[in-house]
Design a protein around this motif. Structure first.
Motif, short mmCIF file in Angstrom:
data_model
loop_
_atom_site.label_atom_id
_atom_site.label_comp_id
_atom_site.label_asym_id
_atom_site.label_seq_id
_atom_site.Cartn_x
_atom_site.Cartn_y
_atom_site.Cartn_z
N GLN A 189 60.68 -14.00 78.37
CA GLN A 189 60.79 -13.92 79.83
C GLN A 189 60.52 -12.52 80.36
OE1 GLN A 189 64.69 -15.55 80.27
NE2 GLN A 189 63.98 -17.70 80.31
N SER A 190 60.64 -11.53 79.48
CA SER A 190 60.40 -10.15 79.90
C SER A 190 58.99 -9.68 79.54
CB SER A 190 61.43 -9.23 79.26
OG SER A 190 62.73 -9.64 79.61
N GLY A 191 58.15 -10.62 79.11
CA GLY A 191 56.75 -10.25 78.88
C GLY A 191 56.43 -9.73 77.49
N TRP A 192 57.37 -9.88 76.56
CA TRP A 192 57.06 -9.50 75.18
C TRP A 192 56.24 -10.60 74.52
CZ3 TRP A 192 59.42 -5.35 72.10
CH2 TRP A 192 60.18 -4.44 72.87
N GLN A 193 55.39 -10.21 73.58
CA GLN A 193 54.63 -11.19 72.81
C GLN A 193 55.27 -11.35 71.43
OE1 GLN A 193 51.18 -8.48 73.56
NE2 GLN A 193 50.04 -10.39 73.54
N ARG A 194 55.26 -12.58 70.89
CA ARG A 194 55.80 -12.78 69.55
C ARG A 194 54.70 -12.58 68.51
NH1 ARG A 194 59.87 -18.00 69.68
NH2 ARG A 194 60.71 -17.65 71.77
N ALA A 195 55.04 -12.04 67.38
CA ALA A 195 54.05 -11.90 66.31
C ALA A 195 54.71 -12.07 64.95
CB ALA A 195 53.36 -10.54 66.38
N SER A 196 53.91 -12.49 63.99
CA SER A 196 54.35 -12.71 62.61
C SER A 196 53.76 -11.65 61.69
CB SER A 196 53.87 -14.09 62.16
OG SER A 196 53.96 -14.21 60.76
N LEU A 197 54.48 -11.35 60.62
CA LEU A 197 53.95 -10.43 59.60
C LEU A 197 53.42 -11.17 58.38
CD1 LEU A 197 56.58 -7.61 59.93
CD2 LEU A 197 54.13 -7.36 60.29
N GLY A 198 53.33 -12.51 58.48
CA GLY A 198 52.73 -13.24 57.36
C GLY A 198 53.66 -14.26 56.76
N PRO A 199 53.18 -14.91 55.70
CA PRO A 199 53.87 -16.09 55.20
C PRO A 199 55.12 -15.80 54.37
CG PRO A 199 51.92 -15.68 53.89
CD PRO A 199 51.93 -14.65 54.99
N THR A 200 55.31 -14.59 53.88
CA THR A 200 56.52 -14.35 53.09
C THR A 200 57.64 -13.87 54.00
OG1 THR A 200 55.90 -12.09 52.51
CG2 THR A 200 55.25 -13.83 50.97
N ILE A 201 58.86 -13.92 53.49
CA ILE A 201 60.03 -13.52 54.28
C ILE A 201 60.37 -12.10 53.91
CG2 ILE A 201 62.47 -13.97 54.62
CD1 ILE A 201 61.79 -16.93 54.30
N LEU A 202 60.39 -11.22 54.90
CA LEU A 202 60.60 -9.80 54.63
C LEU A 202 61.99 -9.37 55.04
CD1 LEU A 202 57.23 -8.43 56.06
CD2 LEU A 202 57.75 -9.09 53.70
N ARG A 203 62.56 -8.47 54.27
CA ARG A 203 63.78 -7.82 54.71
C ARG A 203 63.45 -6.97 55.94
NH1 ARG A 203 68.25 -7.62 51.57
NH2 ARG A 203 68.08 -8.35 49.43
N ALA A 204 64.50 -6.66 56.71
CA ALA A 204 64.27 -5.96 57.98
C ALA A 204 63.58 -4.62 57.77
CB ALA A 204 65.61 -5.77 58.70
N GLU A 205 63.95 -3.88 56.71
CA GLU A 205 63.33 -2.56 56.53
C GLU A 205 61.87 -2.69 56.09
OE1 GLU A 205 65.62 -3.83 54.69
OE2 GLU A 205 65.28 -3.44 52.55
N THR A 206 61.57 -3.74 55.34
CA THR A 206 60.17 -3.95 54.92
C THR A 206 59.33 -4.36 56.13
OG1 THR A 206 61.16 -4.88 52.93
CG2 THR A 206 58.77 -5.03 53.12
N ALA A 207 59.91 -5.21 56.98
CA ALA A 207 59.21 -5.61 58.20
C ALA A 207 58.93 -4.39 59.09
CB ALA A 207 60.04 -6.64 58.96
#
Lengths: 234, 234
Positions: free
Chosen positions: B205-223
Motif C-alpha cells: 500500500q505504500s508503493g514498495w515492490q516485492r521481489a524474490s532472491l530465488g528458489p532456495t530459502i535464505l537466512r536473513a543475513e544471507t538475504a
C-alpha cells in the motif's frame, strides 16, 4: 525460473506429499492454496506439482511435466583456504545460495598452518554444508572435495572466472553476460591478500577470465557470497 | 565505474598522497605504476588521481577532474532486527559492499527480547560498521539509525523493494531492471520467519515492490548480503 522448489517427503506415481515442518511452513507461513503450483524435487528429477489438499501437517500434490533440473546455474566454487571461522561462513552461505560444488584450494597466500590442517577439516565442512542445505531446503548439499593445489584448479570446466582485486576494468556481471559458453560456471576466490601475480598469470594461461566485484575491498567470505549471488541472478 | 577508490591520507591543492599501509598495499600488492589512475576520495568529494611517485610508504598523485560521488547506487538497507550475532555479520558485510545507510527495523516477527535491547546495541553496530568501512577502505561508514517501527520504514525514498520469501514470480534483478526510477534504492529484509502478510500488505500500500532472491530459502543475513550485491551489480 523462480517457482519455489520443495523436496517431496513422500512420492508415489503421479502424486507426492510434504509432511511435518515442510507442510506446516507451506500451509501456514506461505498460506498455500489448492491449485497453486510448485516445483517438486523427487530426488533424481523435478516435476511440476499442483496442490490438491492442504492440512496442518500434510500438503498433497499431483505431479505434471518433468522439469529441467538445471534450473539454476551450476556453480563450482574454487575457494582458497583462509581463516577457518570465516571460511565456514562462506561455505554455509554459499550452500544456502545453491552452489553445486566447493573445492578448497591451497593458494600461495593461504597461511601455512591453515594449509597444513585443511584436509582434516573437510568432514567438518561437509557437516556444515549438510546442515545449511537442510535449513535452506536444498535437494542435496554441495559436493565438497579434498583440498587441491592451484594446478588442479586450473582444469575447471564451463565458463571460468577468477575474482581478482587487481582487476580494474571488467565487472563480474559484464563478464558473465558477455559469455556464450555453457551455463556452468566456475568461480575462483582468493585468500586474504588475494591471488599472487604468478597465480593470476597461470589462470590467464589456462583460459580463466578475470573479474572484479567493484570498487570496495571485500573480505574473502564477502567476495564469495557476492560472487555467487551475482552469478545466480545473471 | 570500476576504478579503485582510495581515501587520501594527505591532500593539498592538486596533489594528494597515500601513506602507511594504504601506500604499501598499493605499491606492493597491487604493484602500482607511475601514470596509473585511481579515484581519490578527499572526504567531501572525489577526484581522478594520477600516480606521480611511488615509495614503500608513500604514493603521490596529481589530481584531475572531480567525479560524481554517487558512482555506486546509494542503498538504504531496512534490516529487520534478528539474532544479534547474525545481524552483526550482515552489518559488517553490507558495509564492506558499500551500503549508504542501515535502518534497523522492529518487525512483527522480531523476537521480543531482541526488540527490547536493540536500541542499546546501536553504538556497537556503529563501531562494527566503522571497522568494516576502514578495512574495506570506504570513504566513510554507513549511517546507522536508531531502530524504527515499520510505519517509519514505509516512508523510504527511491525505488523501494521488499524482499519476500512468499514472492514467487519477480526476481530482484528483474524488478531493478524494470525500473526507470532514480538510482537510489531502498531494500527491506525481513527477520527469521519473514515479514507477516499484514506487513507485506502495508508495504504494498505504500508503493514498495516485492521481489524474490530465488528458489532456495535464505537466512536473513544471507538475504541481506545477496540483495545488496545484486543491487550494486545491476
Amino acid at each position: 525460473m523462480t517457482r519455489r522448489r520443495w523436496i517431496a517427503d513422500e512420492h508415489k506415481g503421479d502424486t507426492a506429499a510434504l509432511t511435518g515442518t515442510n507442510a506446516a511452513h507451506l500451509a501456514r507461513v506461505l498460506r498455500a492454496r489448492v491449485g497453486q503450483q510448485f516445483d517438486i524435487s523427487l530426488g533424481t528429477h523435478i516435476r511440476r506439482g499442483t496442490i490438491t489438499s492442504i492440512a496442518e501437517d500434510r500438503v498433497e500434490f499431483t505431479l505434471g511435466e518433468e522439469l529441467p533440473s538445471t534450473a539454476i546455474t551450476p556453480i563450482s566454487l574454487y575457494l582458497a583456504v583462509f581463516k577457518f571461522d570465516r571460511l565456514e561462513w562462506a561455505i554455509e552461505k554459499c550452500t544456502e545460495l545453491g552452489v553445486a560444488k566447493i573445492i578448497p584450494v591451497i593458494a600461495r597466500r593461504t597461511e601455512p598452518h591453515l594449509a597444513a590442517s585443511a584436509a582434516k577439516r573437510v568432514e567438518r565442512w561437509r557437516r556444515i554444508a549438510l546442515e545449511a542445505a537442510q535449513q535452506s531446503r536444498r535437494a542435496a548439499p554441495p559436493e565438497i572435495t579434498e583440498p587441491v593445489k592451484l594446478k588442479q584448479t586450473l582444469e575447471a570446466v564451463g565458463q571460468r572466472i577468477v575474482l581478482a582485486e587487481t582487476e580494474q576494468q571488467n565487472m563480474l556481471r559484464d563478464v558473465l553476460e558477455a559469455s556464450e559458453q555453457s551455463r556452468e560456471v566456475s568461480l575462483a576466490i582468493g585468500p586474504e591478500g588475494g591471488w599472487t601475480d604468478d597465480e593470476l598469470t597461470q589462470f590467464d594461461q589456462s583460459g580463466w577470465q578475470r573479474a572484479s566485484l567493484g570498487p570496495t575491498i571485500l573480505r574473502a567470505e564477502t567476495a564469495s557470497i557476492s560472487a555467487v549471488a551475482i552469478t545466480l541472478s545473471s
